[in-house]
Motif scaffolding. Structure first.
Motif, PDB file in Angstrom:
ATOM      1  N   ARG A   1      60.648  60.016  69.530  1.00 40.83           N
ATOM      2  CA  ARG A   1      61.559  59.193  70.328  1.00 40.83           C
ATOM      3  C   ARG A   1      62.981  59.272  69.783  1.00 40.83           C
ATOM      4  NH1 ARG A   1      63.823  54.173  71.089  1.00 40.83           N
ATOM      5  NH2 ARG A   1      63.692  53.389  73.212  1.00 40.83           N
TER       6      ARG A   1
ATOM      7  N   VAL B   1      55.006  62.037  73.807  1.00 44.43           N
ATOM      8  CA  VAL B   1      54.797  60.609  73.584  1.00 44.43           C
ATOM      9  C   VAL B   1      53.391  60.185  73.992  1.00 44.43           C
ATOM     10  CG1 VAL B   1      57.197  59.902  73.665  1.00 44.43           C
ATOM     11  CG2 VAL B   1      55.876  59.944  75.764  1.00 44.43           C
TER      12      VAL B   1
ATOM     13  N   TYR C   1      59.588  65.559  75.761  1.00 49.74           N
ATOM     14  CA  TYR C   1      59.404  64.177  75.325  1.00 49.74           C
ATOM     15  C   TYR C   1      58.207  63.537  76.018  1.00 49.74           C
ATOM     16  CZ  TYR C   1      60.203  59.201  74.690  1.00 49.74           C
ATOM     17  OH  TYR C   1      60.046  57.874  74.410  1.00 49.74           O
TER      18      TYR C   1
END
Length: 104
Positions: free
Chosen positions: A38, A72, A68
């Motif tokens: 992040r 995640v 991303y």
């Protein structure tokens, strides 16, 4: 909702195909904690967002977003870490063969 999810998956697959490994896209080593993913994403987003800077590139931002989103998710992060390890082992094996003179 399903159509938009499917659409995002298609876009992510295209971008992933263009940029390769999500870890490489974000400049991270495989297996880093989600908090580090992040942090790096936010740093790259500030540097590359087309609305924030004059040198921002929409394609690069799409690659960063896709990487991303992939990393995640814990399940996808584990899959990507395993794939990165396989790529690393494959590259190391090829280098060893080349050093031994088996591959030109």
């Amino acid at each position: 909702m399903l159509a938009s999810r499917r659409g995002r998956a298609v876009v992510a697959a295209r971008v992933r195909g263009l940029c390769g490994c999500p870890y490489e896209t974000l400049g991270l080593r495989p297996g880093v904690p989600t908090a580090d993913v992040r942090h790096k994403y936010l740093q790259l987003a500030r540097q590359n967002h087309p609305d924030a800077t004059h040198r921002g590139c929409p394609e690069r931002m799409a690659q960063i977003n896709a990487a991303y989103e992939r990393l995640v998710d814990p399940q996808h992060q584990a899959e990507e870490a395993a794939a990165a390890e396989r790529r690393r082992a494959s590259t190391a094996g090829s280098a060893a063969l080349a050093e031994a003179g088996h591959v030109k």
